[in-house]
Design a protein around this motif. Sequence first.
Motif, PDB file in Angstrom:
ATOM      1  N   VAL A 102       0.844  -1.202   0.000  1.00  0.00           N
ATOM      2  CA  VAL A 102       0.000   0.000   0.000  1.00  0.00           C
ATOM      3  C   VAL A 102       0.876   1.247   0.000  1.00  0.00           C
ATOM      4  O   VAL A 102       0.623   2.203  -0.756  1.00  0.00           O
ATOM      5  CB  VAL A 102      -0.959  -0.006   1.208  1.00  0.00           C
ATOM      6  CG1 VAL A 102      -1.638   1.357   1.360  1.00  0.00           C
ATOM      7  CG2 VAL A 102      -2.012  -1.099   1.050  1.00  0.00           C
ATOM      8  N   GLN A 103       1.918   1.254   0.828  1.00  0.00           N
ATOM      9  CA  GLN A 103       2.789   2.431   0.899  1.00  0.00           C
ATOM     10  C   GLN A 103       3.572   2.611  -0.398  1.00  0.00           C
ATOM     11  O   GLN A 103       3.769   3.746  -0.853  1.00  0.00           O
ATOM     12  CB  GLN A 103       3.751   2.290   2.090  1.00  0.00           C
ATOM     13  CG  GLN A 103       3.056   2.350   3.444  1.00  0.00           C
ATOM     14  CD  GLN A 103       2.218   3.604   3.615  1.00  0.00           C
ATOM     15  OE1 GLN A 103       2.628   4.711   3.232  1.00  0.00           O
ATOM     16  NE2 GLN A 103       1.013   3.443   4.166  1.00  0.00           N
ATOM     17  N   TRP A 104       4.001   1.509  -1.015  1.00  0.00           N
ATOM     18  CA  TRP A 104       4.734   1.627  -2.285  1.00  0.00           C
ATOM     19  C   TRP A 104       3.843   2.242  -3.352  1.00  0.00           C
ATOM     20  O   TRP A 104       4.283   3.128  -4.110  1.00  0.00           O
ATOM     21  CB  TRP A 104       5.230   0.249  -2.738  1.00  0.00           C
ATOM     22  CG  TRP A 104       6.058   0.316  -3.994  1.00  0.00           C
ATOM     23  CD1 TRP A 104       7.414   0.441  -4.076  1.00  0.00           C
ATOM     24  CD2 TRP A 104       5.556   0.308  -5.347  1.00  0.00           C
ATOM     25  NE1 TRP A 104       7.795   0.502  -5.405  1.00  0.00           N
ATOM     26  CE2 TRP A 104       6.683   0.423  -6.197  1.00  0.00           C
ATOM     27  CE3 TRP A 104       4.291   0.204  -5.906  1.00  0.00           C
ATOM     28  CZ2 TRP A 104       6.568   0.439  -7.586  1.00  0.00           C
ATOM     29  CZ3 TRP A 104       4.175   0.221  -7.290  1.00  0.00           C
ATOM     30  CH2 TRP A 104       5.301   0.338  -8.128  1.00  0.00           C
ATOM     31  N   VAL A 105       2.607   1.761  -3.459  1.00  0.00           N
ATOM     32  CA  VAL A 105       1.689   2.317  -4.452  1.00  0.00           C
ATOM     33  C   VAL A 105       1.472   3.797  -4.187  1.00  0.00           C
ATOM     34  O   VAL A 105       1.475   4.619  -5.114  1.00  0.00           O
ATOM     35  CB  VAL A 105       0.350   1.546  -4.442  1.00  0.00           C
ATOM     36  CG1 VAL A 105      -0.691   2.263  -5.301  1.00  0.00           C
ATOM     37  CG2 VAL A 105       0.552   0.124  -4.949  1.00  0.00           C
ATOM     38  N   ARG A 106       1.296   4.152  -2.914  1.00  0.00           N
ATOM     39  CA  ARG A 106       1.068   5.561  -2.567  1.00  0.00           C
ATOM     40  C   ARG A 106       2.245   6.433  -3.006  1.00  0.00           C
ATOM     41  O   ARG A 106       2.055   7.565  -3.480  1.00  0.00           O
ATOM     42  CB  ARG A 106       0.828   5.678  -1.066  1.00  0.00           C
ATOM     43  CG  ARG A 106       0.527   7.101  -0.599  1.00  0.00           C
ATOM     44  CD  ARG A 106       0.052   7.136   0.838  1.00  0.00           C
ATOM     45  NE  ARG A 106      -1.316   6.623   0.952  1.00  0.00           N
ATOM     46  CZ  ARG A 106      -1.660   5.579   1.691  1.00  0.00           C
ATOM     47  NH1 ARG A 106      -0.739   4.927   2.391  1.00  0.00           N
ATOM     48  NH2 ARG A 106      -2.916   5.180   1.740  1.00  0.00           N
ATOM     49  N   LYS A 107       3.459   5.930  -2.877  1.00  0.00           N
ATOM     50  CA  LYS A 107       4.653   6.711  -3.219  1.00  0.00           C
ATOM     51  C   LYS A 107       4.902   6.760  -4.726  1.00  0.00           C
ATOM     52  O   LYS A 107       5.690   7.588  -5.194  1.00  0.00           O
ATOM     53  CB  LYS A 107       5.875   6.126  -2.518  1.00  0.00           C
ATOM     54  CG  LYS A 107       5.864   6.316  -1.010  1.00  0.00           C
ATOM     55  CD  LYS A 107       7.079   5.655  -0.373  1.00  0.00           C
ATOM     56  CE  LYS A 107       7.058   5.815   1.135  1.00  0.00           C
ATOM     57  NZ  LYS A 107       8.212   5.117   1.777  1.00  0.00           N
ATOM     58  N   ASN A 108       4.278   5.867  -5.475  1.00  0.00           N
ATOM     59  CA  ASN A 108       4.559   5.771  -6.906  1.00  0.00           C
ATOM     60  C   ASN A 108       3.346   6.075  -7.783  1.00  0.00           C
ATOM     61  O   ASN A 108       3.309   5.683  -8.949  1.00  0.00           O
ATOM     62  CB  ASN A 108       5.088   4.372  -7.223  1.00  0.00           C
ATOM     63  CG  ASN A 108       6.489   4.152  -6.702  1.00  0.00           C
ATOM     64  OD1 ASN A 108       7.477   4.495  -7.347  1.00  0.00           O
ATOM     65  ND2 ASN A 108       6.587   3.580  -5.502  1.00  0.00           N
ATOM     66  N   LEU A 109       2.368   6.775  -7.245  1.00  0.00           N
ATOM     67  CA  LEU A 109       1.166   7.099  -8.009  1.00  0.00           C
ATOM     68  C   LEU A 109       1.498   7.943  -9.234  1.00  0.00           C
ATOM     69  O   LEU A 109       2.262   8.909  -9.133  1.00  0.00           O
ATOM     70  CB  LEU A 109       0.177   7.868  -7.127  1.00  0.00           C
ATOM     71  CG  LEU A 109      -0.504   7.082  -6.005  1.00  0.00           C
ATOM     72  CD1 LEU A 109      -1.220   8.028  -5.049  1.00  0.00           C
ATOM     73  CD2 LEU A 109      -1.492   6.071  -6.586  1.00  0.00           C
ATOM     74  N   PRO A 110       0.962   7.623 -10.388  1.00  0.00           N
ATOM     75  CA  PRO A 110       1.157   8.476 -11.568  1.00  0.00           C
ATOM     76  C   PRO A 110       0.610   9.880 -11.313  1.00  0.00           C
ATOM     77  O   PRO A 110      -0.403  10.039 -10.619  1.00  0.00           O
ATOM     78  CB  PRO A 110       0.345   7.757 -12.652  1.00  0.00           C
ATOM     79  CG  PRO A 110       0.229   6.341 -12.184  1.00  0.00           C
ATOM     80  CD  PRO A 110       0.172   6.414 -10.690  1.00  0.00           C
TER      81      PRO A 110
END
Length: 335
Positions: A190-198
């Motif tokens: 979840v945190q990785w996705v949050r940091k890598n949002l387009p």
Amino acid sequence: MDAPHIARRLALALQRHAGLHGSVEDLRRLTGGATKTTWSFDLLTVDGRRPMILQQMPTMTASASASPGLAAPKLDAAEDARVMIAARAHGVPAPAVLAVLDVHDGLERGYVTERVEGETLGRKLVSDPAYAGARRAMAAQAGTILAAIHSMPVAELPFLQRLSPARELEVYAGLLARTGFSHPALEYAVQWVRKNLPVDWPDALVHSDFRTGNLIVGTEGIRCVLDWEIARVGDPMQDLGVLCMRTWRFGGAGEAGGFGAREDLYAAYERASGRPVDPLRVRFWEAFSNLKWAIGCVRRGLSVRADGSPASLELCAVGRRMEEPLWDFFQLIEA
């Protein structure tokens, strides 16, 4: 409601909505679940036998637009049908809708479509020698079909929700939080996705579940695209990422759906759409989609009956598969 009763009501509904007169024969239930119940049947008319499909959606599964933020978007039966009608008008091989049911039909909400013959079983499509020719064509076909879907005018479908990547993460992280289930790998994802949002993408109609298993395939390739009920407006690269998920390759070697090469998918998409594929955004959505499927496994595994007992052994087994998409997620972000 037993099959003969459904058959009688179905014949009346087809007469009322589509002007089709005939008797319903060979009515068979194909699948059943919390989202849809699917029936196969033939309508015998004076002109011959017409193969059809009835899909029923209980009222409780109506569009999540009635309660935004509480669930992932899910179209009701009438909206689902409208998307398929619009898709066919735009050259997409979606089911041909013949009738949209209403409360007066006594069959729950749903619709009737023409039945398309072909195979949907993923493992068979990616391995059976009978579909070797189809596999050689399907990556390019999928790219062309997705380009057509993404060029559909969304103004004709104002009920579709718009989900930015950030909003989609908010929805699915919220679904996970409501389960009360805590797992370090899920929290990291979840945190990785949050940091890598387009931060930039063109809005388009997104099928959101375009994958092996939701395609009807013949020996020549893709004949029909099924399961439009979670369509939304969002980043078109999402559809390419979902199709490339390892889960939906069913053991096939091809990165595109288990049947073909990612490069062929991308090249066909670019030719048909006139727009470049962004490989990094596709990989982001492939990773994010693995997280979403992991969350879906958790939710299914924790499903309970009214008395608090597990909903079913099958759902418990799906819950245990959470680790597979999480493994794929970490393989992707390391690469």
